[in-house]
Design an enzyme around this catalytic site. Sequence first.
Site, PDB file in Angstrom:
ATOM      1  N   ASP A 283       0.850  -1.182   0.000  1.00  0.00           N
ATOM      2  CA  ASP A 283       0.000   0.000   0.000  1.00  0.00           C
ATOM      3  C   ASP A 283       0.884   1.230   0.000  1.00  0.00           C
ATOM      4  O   ASP A 283       1.922   1.247   0.651  1.00  0.00           O
ATOM      5  CB  ASP A 283      -0.859   0.005   1.266  1.00  0.00           C
ATOM      6  CG  ASP A 283      -2.173  -0.708   1.036  1.00  0.00           C
ATOM      7  OD1 ASP A 283      -2.620  -0.712  -0.130  1.00  0.00           O
ATOM      8  OD2 ASP A 283      -2.727  -1.265   1.985  1.00  0.00           O
TER       9      ASP A 283
ATOM     10  N   ASP B 117      -7.816  23.691  11.283  1.00  0.00           N
ATOM     11  CA  ASP B 117      -7.922  22.458  10.485  1.00  0.00           C
ATOM     12  C   ASP B 117      -7.071  21.379  11.134  1.00  0.00           C
ATOM     13  O   ASP B 117      -5.856  21.478  11.190  1.00  0.00           O
ATOM     14  CB  ASP B 117      -7.440  22.758   9.054  1.00  0.00           C
ATOM     15  CG  ASP B 117      -7.551  21.554   8.160  1.00  0.00           C
ATOM     16  OD1 ASP B 117      -7.922  20.480   8.665  1.00  0.00           O
ATOM     17  OD2 ASP B 117      -7.261  21.691   6.958  1.00  0.00           O
TER      18      ASP B 117
ATOM     19  N   GLU C 122      -2.838  17.343   6.890  1.00  0.00           N
ATOM     20  CA  GLU C 122      -2.490  18.245   5.802  1.00  0.00           C
ATOM     21  C   GLU C 122      -2.558  19.691   6.295  1.00  0.00           C
ATOM     22  O   GLU C 122      -1.656  20.485   6.059  1.00  0.00           O
ATOM     23  CB  GLU C 122      -3.445  18.060   4.609  1.00  0.00           C
ATOM     24  CG  GLU C 122      -3.248  16.778   3.833  1.00  0.00           C
ATOM     25  CD  GLU C 122      -3.987  15.595   4.443  1.00  0.00           C
ATOM     26  OE1 GLU C 122      -4.685  15.779   5.462  1.00  0.00           O
ATOM     27  OE2 GLU C 122      -3.851  14.480   3.914  1.00  0.00           O
TER      28      GLU C 122
ATOM     29  N   LYS D 124      -9.646  27.683   1.327  1.00  0.00           N
ATOM     30  CA  LYS D 124      -8.707  26.832   0.571  1.00  0.00           C
ATOM     31  C   LYS D 124      -9.437  25.545   0.190  1.00  0.00           C
ATOM     32  O   LYS D 124     -10.325  25.075   0.914  1.00  0.00           O
ATOM     33  CB  LYS D 124      -7.439  26.520   1.376  1.00  0.00           C
ATOM     34  CG  LYS D 124      -7.623  25.584   2.566  1.00  0.00           C
ATOM     35  CD  LYS D 124      -6.266  25.234   3.142  1.00  0.00           C
ATOM     36  CE  LYS D 124      -6.308  23.978   4.015  1.00  0.00           C
ATOM     37  NZ  LYS D 124      -7.026  24.112   5.289  1.00  0.00           N
TER      38      LYS D 124
ATOM     39  N   ASP E 157      -4.733  -4.640   6.266  1.00  0.00           N
ATOM     40  CA  ASP E 157      -5.314  -4.596   7.598  1.00  0.00           C
ATOM     41  C   ASP E 157      -6.835  -4.428   7.590  1.00  0.00           C
ATOM     42  O   ASP E 157      -7.489  -4.734   8.560  1.00  0.00           O
ATOM     43  CB  ASP E 157      -4.674  -3.488   8.439  1.00  0.00           C
ATOM     44  CG  ASP E 157      -4.786  -2.133   7.763  1.00  0.00           C
ATOM     45  OD1 ASP E 157      -5.333  -2.074   6.648  1.00  0.00           O
ATOM     46  OD2 ASP E 157      -4.323  -1.148   8.347  1.00  0.00           O
TER      47      ASP E 157
END
Lengths: 742, 596
Positions: free
Chosen positions: A367, A404, A408, A455, A578
């Site tokens: 992954d 936020d 990110e 944004k 998983d």
Amino acid sequence: MRKKSNSGRGIKNRAGRGKKKGNSTKTGSSTMGTVKPKVDVRVSPEQKRGEVKMENIKTRKLFEGKITRKAIVEAFKKLSPRHMIKNPVMFTVYVGSILTTGLWLQALSGQGESQPGFIFAVSLWLWFTVLFANFAEAMAEGRGKAQADTLRKSRQEVKAKKLAKADKDSKQSEVLSGDLRKGDLVLVEAGDFVPADGEAVVGVAMVDESAITGESAPVVRESGGDRSAVTGGTKVISDWLVIKVSSDPGESFLDRMISMVEGAKRQKTPNEIALNILLAALTIVFLIVCATLLPYSIYSVAASGAGSVVTVTVLVALFVCLAPTTIGGLLSAIGIAGMDRMIQANVIAMSGRAVEAAGDVDMLLLDKTGTITLGNRQATEFIPAAHVEVKELAEAAQLSSLADETPEGRSIVVLAKEKYGLRGQDIQELNATFVPFTAQTRMSGVDIGKRMIRKGAAESIEKYVKDQGGKYPDDVRAGVEAIARRGGTPLVVTEGKTVLGVIHLKDIVKGGIQERFAELRRMGIKTVMITGDNPLTAAAIAAEAGVDDFLAQATPEAKLKLIRDSQAGGRLVAMAGDGTNDAPALAQADVAVAMNTGTQAAKEAGNMVDLDSNPTKLIEVVKIGKQLLMTRGSLTTFSIANDVAKYFAIIPAAFALTYPELDSLNIMRLHSSQSAILSAVIFNAVIIVFLVPLALKGVRYRPASASKLLQDNFLIYGVGGLIVPFLGIKFIDVILVALHLV
Amino acid sequence: MTSNQWLQIIAYFVVLLALAIPLGIYMGKVYENKPLFLSKLFGWLEKLIYKLGGIHPEKEMDWKGYALSMLLFNIVGGLILYAMERFQASLPLNPAGQSAVPPDLAFNTAISFITNTNWQFYGGESTMSYLTQMAGLAVHNFLCAASGMATLVALIRGIVRKETKFLGNFWVDMTRGTLYILLPLSLIFTMILIQQGTPQTFGNTVNASLVQPTSYDQPVTTAAGVPVTVDGKPQMTHVVVTEQPISLGPVASQEAIKMLGTNGGGYFNVNSAHPYENPTPFIDFLELLAILLIPAALCFTFGSMVKDHRQGWAILAAMFLLLAPMLYICVQQEQAGNPLLNKLTMGTHGETLADGNMEGKEVRFGIVNSSLWASITTAASNGSVNAMHDSFTPLGGMVPMWMIMLGEVSFGGVGSGLYGMLAFVILAVFVAGLMVGRTPEYLGKKIQTYEMKMASIMILIPPLLVLVCTAVAVATGGNGTNNPGAHGFSELLYAFDSMSNNNGSAFAGLSATTLYNLMGGAAMWFGRFWLAIPVLAMAGSLAKKKAVPESAGTLPTHTVLFVVMLISTVVIVGALTFFPALALGPIVEHLKMVRM
């Protein structure tokens, strides 16, 4: 494909080592919003460096006093014929030992074929040969048992609170954990041990799984999703869970682990069976060689009119020396030790077959997120629009991201601070209103007074700006495209209808991962990156990470198809997973490593469980599998090469009286016939003990092409196997003479 | 060795290689059913054979069908041959009036010729009628060779094909192999032989008057065969010989396939030492080439069928390197001669006899050609001789014995040599594969339990037969040996070595007994078919497998390293099995000789 929002999953242990930042707790729904964001502690130092290294491989000392003592006792216990018959090569030695003991007794009564002392010495060393082989096996088993005992400690009978229905407040009844059956519902609260394997159906809790994983930091278990599986024997340390029991007593994960570790269920693996056939064939050949020597000797004595017929003792000694006892005696120890090495790497293999298959893997599915790249994207660059200062963009971006909580978002705050010295401000002090991300607007931002900073994805912002009558600049559009092409994710920032610029969010490829992939390529293993990203992004990251291929926009079906197609093409596929949606692919893969943090379904589907939940561990798993086969191959070569020297010791000795000329073949210049035969037998027995460490540790493995590995091992074990016994037998002969034993 | 000797040997191998490459590639086309120039000439015959035999050439067989056809074909062929020998007295083409072959000898000979062994416990010219020689023995020389090649081809198809159970059609492979390979080659060779002076006639034995009569003394016996004695000494009569009977027959046609099909069963008792079987130095050279031609060419057939010529070259290299040092020892030992004789001086000027060991050798061929022949006839399972191996020096004589002991895999019989070698390849690949940490695979096919079982049987059977038969022979008194002591042991060991491995050459010196005839017959039978059936079983199992794509983790099987590994495997298995027996035979004989 399932989005991996949890940064902690793949790399939990790395982040958790020493400084546990608790990022695994943040995702829990109950804690959402109550934790104040601290912008500067998102990544641990180790994670920042993004190093990929193997840690947590516990090494057990080779000869622990307790295990060794127990193994010695076991070696004698294993002398029962019922046990001996399981190993055909050693069984023939066993029969030889009994036969020579009988000959010795006969000699004592005065009618022996040779001096009783000599027959006794040979017989004794044949018994030692058998015992040494038993000891090797017992050592390997003992090490496994020690591991199992640790596990067993966590499997005590505990009292369980059985519930009538899946509600914390429903009627409780107290039962013993051993009486729980599949489908029962139980309540576990802080301080309780989880009574059985199960699935959390209600609640969220912190669970200490150290008994199973050896990892001291607690993990979150919650109902629904991929982290609902709980394991019997672990301890709840806060909050509560209602668990639906998923296994009957004796079939739990822990039970299976213990029986695997103990080797109770150990079945011979395919290559082991094939090797056993070869060894049996060689044993038969040598049996015939030695048996036919008796008539040959009778004929030769009659023909030359000198000497005496070779004794049965000598023939048995010759046979035992020739038979592949070295590998035959160590074979089961090697298999058990391979399993043990997996356990030391914190991987539980559900079958020996899986361990062996690991060595054959020629394709690895990994992954992207958490394995090849760090768990999440990070902001790496601010690209301002024309006539906009980069600092202005950075400030707006930072403000919009203060509240936020996504990784990110936090990385944007960090980047603005690091690059432009903008300190993160408190959102309450600013009197700002946070505008959260919604599926409709597909953007987030902040309102501070009249300032409206947003944004989001390029299309959303373009629409937002145009709706307000603003103009979406072309240079920003170009910037967005450039970032996408390089495999990054562009985020456009706007204040009102003025577009300020683009933030470059980038997948951070783990440091050192390229070297690992290069290593795999040298081993002949193809790596395939699996990602939900679009092909463009996927290609860029694949190139940066150095994987051989990638599967973009992967769905569980696409994954399964990739595995099936590769298998149809003759490849052996390994993967780690998983989630429940990984289960079909895990079940299809030849080597499937389920993460311990994963769902029960994933664990059931896989044939190995990684207790560290580290997908990069696949590489270690492959290594251990290869090492297992290499150890067998190398010791087989060594064992067979040894025979040459033994011939040069025994043949001149056995026929010295009939044909004194054969003494020319005694190139080791051994003292006498008896010392020569005895030295060979002793060497044959002692070499088993000397090789026990090698059998348990496995031969050295470093990634290289097949040709290079063959060359090295052929030189060490083939050529070495030719030379070593010449030196060893001579050395033993010198000692025997010095001690006046012959 | 002198440069002249080197030159003879080098020239031989260069010409061999030059012929083997195109032939091998051509044979690949024959077995892949590709259009051939010869099918324009003989295509009608091929079709006719299928029509008469009720064969559907497009219908392929699985391994069991293939093995059953092969076995049945050989059993029926053997029975016919046996009957022909037993009834030859009343059958036509028997001008010399040969009587029926005794049952045990007929049994031994029938098996000998269907197993490509061509062991001969008889003298051809004094035992067999022309019909038996031509329609019995020579026909089987073709058929058993074609049958060996068919078995090999089935194995190659098993390696090449993927996920199928079909290995081809045995009858088609037999027909095409005979029609397009063995017959054309034999036809050409027969013509050359006739041109060089080998007889091809149904005419009876000719009596020639001797230019100079010879004489000898013969003991007088009673009618019951008891020697008559006078004063305790046997009474002798003086016999003068003025005429010599010269045996003739259809020699050339049998000689060609005898050499090409690694059969080796001579028309005459002394085989290729006979001036009619081997009339000129040129023919001697051609016969030497014919021995190894097809076995060497099959390596290239293999390479072209698996579409990787490097694999064929690697096996050929291993075969050659197994032979080369042995060939050197043989030539060197024969050239050195007997040190005891070398010490003797003759004449008054102190000249020695050090011209090498010429006992049992044809002066026309000399030491190098005799040693070369002895080495390659036993490397390949040909078994023809142009010198008597019994008379070689101990180590010189050990060379042919050793080449057979390796299991006839250094070149070996047509087909059987390469499939035997492939069993060793699988063994080597298995051990090597484990050493690199991967389930072993050969040309993309995984080598697993079943293949190991079959390969183990193939490697186990021949030494078992050799050692046990020799043990029975010595335990029953070791009758029939010509020499006492270690050399007598060598004669027995050689005989059962030769029969069990389907070589057929004789050390000579050993006389047939009923026990040897029967036991040897059984050894030849098992030595051939207990290997051929596992080969086909293995082919069936390999054909069913998927092919693993090649990667850096794949063990390459065309490298120098692998060739070394393969050679080591063959030598170690051979040495470990036979070292004690060799120590009691040629080795001790040699040591006695040099120490005297």
